[in-house]
Motif scaffolding. Sequence first.
Motif, PDB file in Angstrom:
ATOM      1  N   ILE A  39       0.836  -1.199   0.000  1.00  0.00           N
ATOM      2  CA  ILE A  39       0.000   0.000   0.000  1.00  0.00           C
ATOM      3  C   ILE A  39       0.874   1.253   0.000  1.00  0.00           C
ATOM      4  O   ILE A  39       0.580   2.242  -0.687  1.00  0.00           O
ATOM      5  N   ALA A  40       1.969   1.211   0.777  1.00  0.00           N
ATOM      6  CA  ALA A  40       2.856   2.374   0.874  1.00  0.00           C
ATOM      7  C   ALA A  40       3.495   2.716  -0.468  1.00  0.00           C
ATOM      8  O   ALA A  40       3.705   3.886  -0.783  1.00  0.00           O
ATOM      9  N   THR A  41       3.793   1.700  -1.256  1.00  0.00           N
ATOM     10  CA  THR A  41       4.512   1.930  -2.511  1.00  0.00           C
ATOM     11  C   THR A  41       3.605   2.014  -3.727  1.00  0.00           C
ATOM     12  O   THR A  41       3.930   2.689  -4.708  1.00  0.00           O
ATOM     13  N   GLN A  42       2.441   1.322  -3.689  1.00  0.00           N
ATOM     14  CA  GLN A  42       1.591   1.252  -4.872  1.00  0.00           C
ATOM     15  C   GLN A  42       0.165   1.728  -4.635  1.00  0.00           C
ATOM     16  O   GLN A  42      -0.615   1.812  -5.582  1.00  0.00           O
ATOM     17  N   GLY A  43      -0.187   2.020  -3.412  1.00  0.00           N
ATOM     18  CA  GLY A  43      -1.558   2.412  -3.121  1.00  0.00           C
ATOM     19  C   GLY A  43      -2.472   1.212  -3.036  1.00  0.00           C
ATOM     20  O   GLY A  43      -2.026   0.059  -3.016  1.00  0.00           O
ATOM     21  N   TYR A  44      -3.779   1.473  -3.039  1.00  0.00           N
ATOM     22  CA  TYR A  44      -4.759   0.399  -2.880  1.00  0.00           C
ATOM     23  C   TYR A  44      -5.153  -0.250  -4.202  1.00  0.00           C
ATOM     24  O   TYR A  44      -5.820  -1.273  -4.211  1.00  0.00           O
ATOM     25  N   GLN A  71      -8.116  -6.434  -1.867  1.00  0.00           N
ATOM     26  CA  GLN A  71      -8.008  -6.967  -0.513  1.00  0.00           C
ATOM     27  C   GLN A  71      -7.201  -6.053   0.396  1.00  0.00           C
ATOM     28  O   GLN A  71      -7.379  -6.066   1.617  1.00  0.00           O
ATOM     29  N   GLU A  72      -6.319  -5.242  -0.186  1.00  0.00           N
ATOM     30  CA  GLU A  72      -5.511  -4.343   0.632  1.00  0.00           C
ATOM     31  C   GLU A  72      -6.380  -3.320   1.361  1.00  0.00           C
ATOM     32  O   GLU A  72      -5.946  -2.716   2.346  1.00  0.00           O
ATOM     33  N   ALA A  97     -13.417  -6.515   1.546  1.00  0.00           N
ATOM     34  CA  ALA A  97     -12.003  -6.899   1.517  1.00  0.00           C
ATOM     35  C   ALA A  97     -11.696  -7.923   2.607  1.00  0.00           C
ATOM     36  O   ALA A  97     -10.951  -8.885   2.391  1.00  0.00           O
ATOM     37  N   GLN A  98     -12.270  -7.740   3.784  1.00  0.00           N
ATOM     38  CA  GLN A  98     -12.096  -8.702   4.871  1.00  0.00           C
ATOM     39  C   GLN A  98     -12.660 -10.068   4.483  1.00  0.00           C
ATOM     40  O   GLN A  98     -12.056 -11.114   4.731  1.00  0.00           O
ATOM     41  N   GLU A  99     -13.812 -10.048   3.838  1.00  0.00           N
ATOM     42  CA  GLU A  99     -14.459 -11.298   3.430  1.00  0.00           C
ATOM     43  C   GLU A  99     -13.672 -11.997   2.334  1.00  0.00           C
ATOM     44  O   GLU A  99     -13.472 -13.217   2.372  1.00  0.00           O
ATOM     45  N   ALA A 100     -13.172 -11.227   1.355  1.00  0.00           N
ATOM     46  CA  ALA A 100     -12.457 -11.816   0.230  1.00  0.00           C
ATOM     47  C   ALA A 100     -11.091 -12.354   0.639  1.00  0.00           C
ATOM     48  O   ALA A 100     -10.666 -13.413   0.180  1.00  0.00           O
ATOM     49  N   GLY A 101     -10.395 -11.625   1.511  1.00  0.00           N
ATOM     50  CA  GLY A 101      -9.028 -12.013   1.855  1.00  0.00           C
ATOM     51  C   GLY A 101      -8.904 -12.948   3.018  1.00  0.00           C
ATOM     52  O   GLY A 101      -7.974 -13.763   3.079  1.00  0.00           O
ATOM     53  N   TRP A 102      -9.845 -12.863   3.978  1.00  0.00           N
ATOM     54  CA  TRP A 102      -9.695 -13.623   5.220  1.00  0.00           C
ATOM     55  C   TRP A 102     -10.969 -14.360   5.625  1.00  0.00           C
ATOM     56  O   TRP A 102     -11.093 -14.820   6.737  1.00  0.00           O
ATOM     57  N   GLN A 103     -11.925 -14.455   4.690  1.00  0.00           N
ATOM     58  CA  GLN A 103     -13.163 -15.197   4.908  1.00  0.00           C
ATOM     59  C   GLN A 103     -13.897 -14.761   6.172  1.00  0.00           C
ATOM     60  O   GLN A 103     -14.508 -15.569   6.883  1.00  0.00           O
ATOM     61  N   ARG A 104     -13.816 -13.467   6.468  1.00  0.00           N
ATOM     62  CA  ARG A 104     -14.513 -12.958   7.656  1.00  0.00           C
ATOM     63  C   ARG A 104     -15.961 -12.643   7.281  1.00  0.00           C
ATOM     64  O   ARG A 104     -16.274 -11.531   6.858  1.00  0.00           O
TER      65      ARG A 104
END
Length: 361
Positions: free
Chosen positions: A41-46, A51-52, A218-225
């Motif tokens: 995120i710091a180098t390329q943004g969102y 998921q970022e 993003a939480q759901e897609a990346g971490w199945q929350r």
Amino acid sequence: MVAWALSRLLLLATALVVAASHGWRLADVLGNWDVKHFATIATQGYAPDPQEMAFFPGLPVLMRAGAVLGLAPVWSGVLLALVGSALAAWALARLAGTGAAVAWLFAPTAIFTAVGYTEALFCAAAFWAWERARADRWAQAAVLAALASTLRVSGLFLVGALALLALSWPPVRDRALGVRVRAALVRGAWLLLPVAVIGGYAVYLWTLTGSWTAWYSAQEAGWQRTFTLPWDAVRATLDAVRPGGYADQHGWGMMFRFELVSFVVGLLTTGWMLRRRRWGEAGWVGVQVLAFSLSPWLMSVNRAVLLWFPTWSILGEVAAHPAATRSGRLTRRLLVGGYALGSVVTMVWWAWKFGTGQWAS
């Protein structure tokens, strides 16, 4: 200050041993798991990966600022964690005494306060926000809570807990309800500032995605929350720790066991604070315990314990509690010493797991 230096040196020594034993660069050892997300995120943004968006922008912005000075995001994260952990320990010492601060510095999951994660900075801002609120400096508390809210969604829980603290403020706690509500409104009005920060991030994600639920997606897609009832989450976690089960076969079983322990610690802390009528502290821990129990399984509770300053306050109180008899003093020393040794050993083990890229919660 001595405890802060010793704990950081011990974590650094563990990382150096991991790097030397595997032939890796130290930056690679310190840059595992979520550090990579923050660095991206710091180098390329969102933009590169939706998921970022599960990660708030505060830490990546500071990492990007570090790049202006020629620092790679991994090293910016380490330096920020060093400063943040020192400030957090200082605030905790003011809130609950030196024992609580030392216990926090040598916590089993302390590795997350020494690398490019949000825990150290968030704890620094949140602990000081609570300390300032306790001192009736609500403008300062609101600014600090706003800073905390740039780092992680836990800022929303902090706002709620501070609102409870405002409502149960000691000088007006025993007065009529109307007086308490008016006093709470005067102090709580400052909390609109951190609420605006969280709302600002939601608006920013909406401009990128057109969705008001981009963070949750993003939480759901990346971490199945996904939303799960608490008893189902506990049951799924208990299934995960079965010997020979899926998680155990991947080496995750021990972490799930720790997640259960951390969950119980949260429940006990909430109950302790409710019993002592410390409503703000009870709300701060209790709402997080509830939030973690609404996922398919208990996950990341181990790291959340670092945020629970009431838990460390209890440990500090128990360690400092005077014993009336010689045998009682001996027993207390043995218990405190045993806990301290176990915590340090677990801290090193956890740092090794993180450094070697194994799942470390």
